[in-house]
Design a protein around this motif. Structure first.
Motif, mmCIF file in Angstrom:
data_model
loop_
_atom_site.group_PDB
_atom_site.id
_atom_site.type_symbol
_atom_site.label_atom_id
_atom_site.label_comp_id
_atom_site.label_asym_id
_atom_site.label_seq_id
_atom_site.Cartn_x
_atom_site.Cartn_y
_atom_site.Cartn_z
ATOM 1 N N ILE A 1 0.863 -1.171 0.000
ATOM 2 C CA ILE A 1 0.000 0.000 0.000
ATOM 3 C C ILE A 1 0.901 1.224 0.000
ATOM 4 O O ILE A 1 1.992 1.199 0.591
ATOM 5 C CB ILE A 1 -0.956 0.021 1.201
ATOM 6 N N GLY A 2 0.495 2.280 -0.702
ATOM 7 C CA GLY A 2 1.399 3.423 -0.820
ATOM 8 C C GLY A 2 0.687 4.734 -1.075
ATOM 9 O O GLY A 2 -0.516 4.782 -1.390
ATOM 10 N N TYR A 3 1.455 5.791 -0.932
ATOM 11 C CA TYR A 3 1.012 7.159 -1.210
ATOM 12 C C TYR A 3 2.125 7.877 -1.962
ATOM 13 O O TYR A 3 3.317 7.690 -1.671
ATOM 14 C CB TYR A 3 0.717 7.934 0.071
ATOM 15 N N ARG A 4 1.746 8.708 -2.930
ATOM 16 C CA ARG A 4 2.697 9.572 -3.628
ATOM 17 C C ARG A 4 2.075 10.939 -3.837
ATOM 18 O O ARG A 4 0.934 11.051 -4.296
ATOM 19 C CB ARG A 4 3.075 8.983 -4.992
ATOM 20 N N GLY A 5 2.814 11.976 -3.476
ATOM 21 C CA GLY A 5 2.373 13.338 -3.726
ATOM 22 C C GLY A 5 3.404 14.065 -4.572
ATOM 23 O O GLY A 5 4.600 14.008 -4.282
ATOM 24 N N THR A 6 2.956 14.711 -5.636
ATOM 25 C CA THR A 6 3.849 15.450 -6.528
ATOM 26 C C THR A 6 3.407 16.907 -6.557
ATOM 27 O O THR A 6 2.241 17.202 -6.840
ATOM 28 C CB THR A 6 3.824 14.870 -7.951
ATOM 29 N N PHE A 7 4.343 17.804 -6.261
ATOM 30 C CA PHE A 7 4.052 19.225 -6.119
ATOM 31 C C PHE A 7 4.868 19.994 -7.156
ATOM 32 O O PHE A 7 6.090 19.996 -7.111
ATOM 33 C CB PHE A 7 4.394 19.691 -4.702
ATOM 34 N N ARG A 8 4.179 20.653 -8.097
ATOM 35 C CA ARG A 8 4.827 21.363 -9.191
ATOM 36 C C ARG A 8 4.624 22.868 -9.008
ATOM 37 O O ARG A 8 3.489 23.331 -8.981
ATOM 38 C CB ARG A 8 4.261 20.924 -10.529
ATOM 39 N N ASP A 9 5.704 23.605 -8.919
ATOM 40 C CA ASP A 9 5.667 25.055 -8.770
ATOM 41 C C ASP A 9 5.936 25.688 -10.129
ATOM 42 O O ASP A 9 6.905 25.325 -10.805
ATOM 43 C CB ASP A 9 6.726 25.497 -7.750
ATOM 44 N N ASN B 1 -0.215 33.893 -19.609
ATOM 45 C CA ASN B 1 -0.166 35.360 -19.630
ATOM 46 C C ASN B 1 0.743 35.910 -18.535
ATOM 47 O O ASN B 1 0.460 36.937 -17.923
ATOM 48 C CB ASN B 1 -1.578 35.950 -19.479
ATOM 49 N N GLY B 2 1.819 35.208 -18.272
ATOM 50 C CA GLY B 2 2.796 35.645 -17.290
ATOM 51 C C GLY B 2 2.500 35.258 -15.864
ATOM 52 O O GLY B 2 3.319 35.484 -14.975
ATOM 53 N N ASP B 3 1.316 34.669 -15.600
ATOM 54 C CA ASP B 3 0.949 34.263 -14.246
ATOM 55 C C ASP B 3 1.261 32.787 -14.041
ATOM 56 O O ASP B 3 0.768 31.936 -14.796
ATOM 57 C CB ASP B 3 -0.541 34.501 -14.000
ATOM 58 N N PRO B 4 2.057 32.452 -13.028
ATOM 59 C CA PRO B 4 2.389 31.045 -12.782
ATOM 60 C C PRO B 4 1.309 30.335 -11.983
ATOM 61 O O PRO B 4 0.743 30.890 -11.041
ATOM 62 C CB PRO B 4 3.690 31.139 -11.983
ATOM 63 N N PHE B 5 0.999 29.106 -12.359
ATOM 64 C CA PHE B 5 0.044 28.272 -11.644
ATOM 65 C C PHE B 5 0.753 27.022 -11.135
ATOM 66 O O PHE B 5 1.638 26.485 -11.799
ATOM 67 C CB PHE B 5 -1.111 27.840 -12.561
ATOM 68 N N ASP B 6 0.346 26.548 -9.961
ATOM 69 C CA ASP B 6 0.865 25.295 -9.418
ATOM 70 C C ASP B 6 -0.100 24.160 -9.757
ATOM 71 O O ASP B 6 -1.317 24.366 -9.841
ATOM 72 C CB ASP B 6 1.005 25.377 -7.899
ATOM 73 N N VAL B 7 0.462 22.972 -9.930
ATOM 74 C CA VAL B 7 -0.345 21.773 -10.158
ATOM 75 C C VAL B 7 0.193 20.671 -9.255
ATOM 76 O O VAL B 7 1.370 20.324 -9.330
ATOM 77 C CB VAL B 7 -0.302 21.324 -11.633
ATOM 78 N N ASP B 8 -0.667 20.123 -8.404
ATOM 79 C CA ASP B 8 -0.289 19.041 -7.502
ATOM 80 C C ASP B 8 -1.165 17.826 -7.772
ATOM 81 O O ASP B 8 -2.297 17.959 -8.254
ATOM 82 C CB ASP B 8 -0.477 19.442 -6.031
ATOM 83 N N ASP B 9 -0.653 16.646 -7.460
ATOM 84 C CA ASP B 9 -1.514 15.473 -7.464
ATOM 85 C C ASP B 9 -1.108 14.539 -6.337
ATOM 86 O O ASP B 9 0.049 14.494 -5.923
ATOM 87 C CB ASP B 9 -1.500 14.748 -8.815
ATOM 88 N N HIS B 10 -2.110 13.822 -5.828
ATOM 89 C CA HIS B 10 -1.922 12.902 -4.711
ATOM 90 C C HIS B 10 -2.515 11.554 -5.116
ATOM 91 O O HIS B 10 -3.690 11.494 -5.507
ATOM 92 C CB HIS B 10 -2.622 13.426 -3.458
ATOM 93 N N THR B 11 -1.704 10.499 -5.033
ATOM 94 C CA THR B 11 -2.129 9.178 -5.465
ATOM 95 C C THR B 11 -2.061 8.205 -4.295
ATOM 96 O O THR B 11 -1.024 8.088 -3.641
ATOM 97 C CB THR B 11 -1.257 8.667 -6.619
ATOM 98 N N ILE B 12 -3.166 7.534 -4.036
ATOM 99 C CA ILE B 12 -3.229 6.468 -3.032
ATOM 100 C C ILE B 12 -3.398 5.156 -3.782
ATOM 101 O O ILE B 12 -4.301 5.029 -4.623
ATOM 102 C CB ILE B 12 -4.400 6.702 -2.060
ATOM 103 N N MET B 13 -2.530 4.179 -3.499
ATOM 104 C CA MET B 13 -2.508 2.968 -4.309
ATOM 105 C C MET B 13 -2.402 1.715 -3.457
ATOM 106 O O MET B 13 -1.893 1.734 -2.335
ATOM 107 C CB MET B 13 -1.333 3.028 -5.292
#
Length: 296
Positions: A235-243, A249-261
């Motif tokens: 059983i596991g967990y993975r979290g990926t955090f992208r800055d 249009n010059g504005d940065p957005f973050d994208v994260d995902d969390h996986t439970i397996m």
């Protein structure tokens, strides 16, 4: 009911035997939660995800060996048609493979080099969602301390856009990864790892993307299951955090995902500890990044 062997101790790890032909096959399924910055139209989505991996180690002598590994992953966003029909930014599918050449003392440690390639797809509301090919090279080392394995990797990664304007996609950068494995018994372990990546965009005005991934898993054996018998489970967990994963249009957005397996992991030619110290012990970080720049 969980079955455990005798605890892994120092006597088990004074291994004078040579390297072995061995392999590992894994398959998992789970839930993935994708979380975008609130500026994006839809900020969250929960999807079903699945994946698998395989590793094969072939000795080239008493201490030298060559190992291959491959893994894939996809979620239900990958089945959407057309590909740009989703409003949520985030991973859809990825595949990668690598080859490792290493020198190892089964009672002490390992050092080597590796290289590989893959492809990744990032679902968006765009008509041409960015799909990227990735290539990577690096060095790695392991240290064996009684019932603990310490594993470090670092290297260079290069992304190239496919079906997407290359100046809007990721370019190249560096990565580092650390893994801690604790074997409570020969057939059970806890693994914790973290990966850091810093990658430039193809156009310097867009800056760079930083990502950090953390994961943990617990491997054990379920004994006496009907029909299948003893079954290795994890059983596991993975979290990926992208800055600065999406720059619009010059504005940065973050994208994260969390996986439970939850999955199965079969080791051939030995138990978990034997394969870790004498066989197919190496793998690679996940390079499933599709960050990009949107000019609209």
């Amino acid at each position: 009911m969980c079955a455990f062997n005798a605890p892994a101790g120092a006597a088990d790890l004074d291994r004078q035997l040579g390297l072995i032909v061995s392999g590992v096959v894994e398959q998992w399924a789970g839930v993935q939660i994708i979380n975008n910055s609130p500026q994006i139209v839809e900020s969250d989505e929960t999807v079903f995800a699945t994946g698998g991996a395989g590793r094969l180690n072939l000795p080239l002598g008493d201490n030298l060996s060559i190992q291959s590994d491959a893994k894939y992953e996809y979620n239900t966003k990958a089945t959407e048609s057309p590909a740009g029909s989703t409003d949520t930014f985030g991973p859809r599918y990825s595949f990668q493979g690598a080859v490792h050449l290493s020198w190892r003392d089964p009672s002490g440690g390992l050092f080597g080099v590796f290289g590989g390639a893959g492809t990744t797809d990032f679902g968006t509301a765009l008509a041409d969602p960015p799909r990227s090919d990735v290539a990577f090279v690096g060095g790695e080392a392991q240290v064996y301390l009684d019932s603990v394995t310490l594993y470090a990797q670092g290297g260079y990664v290069d992304f190239s856009a496919r079906d997407f304007q290359s100046f809007r996609a990721l370019s190249d950068g560096l990565f580092a990864r650390g893994v801690f494995r604790w074997f409570m018994t020969n057939d059970s372990r806890i693994q914790i790892e973290g990966t850091y990546m810093n990658v430039d965009y193809a156009t310097s005005d867009f800056g760079e993307m930083e990502a950090f991934s953390v994961s943990a898993r617990y491997d054990f054996t379920l004994a006496g299951l009907p029909i299948v018998g003893d079954t290795p489970i994890y059983i596991g967990y993975r979290g990926t955090f992208r800055d600065r994963c999406v720059v619009s249009n010059g504005d940065p957005f973050d994208v994260d995902d969390h996986t439970i397996m939850i999955g199965t992991s079969y080791s051939f030619s030995g138990d978990l500890l034997t394969v870790d110290r004498q066989g197919a012990t190496l793998d690679t970080p996940d390079f499933d990044y599709g960050c990009f720049v949107s000019l609209g």
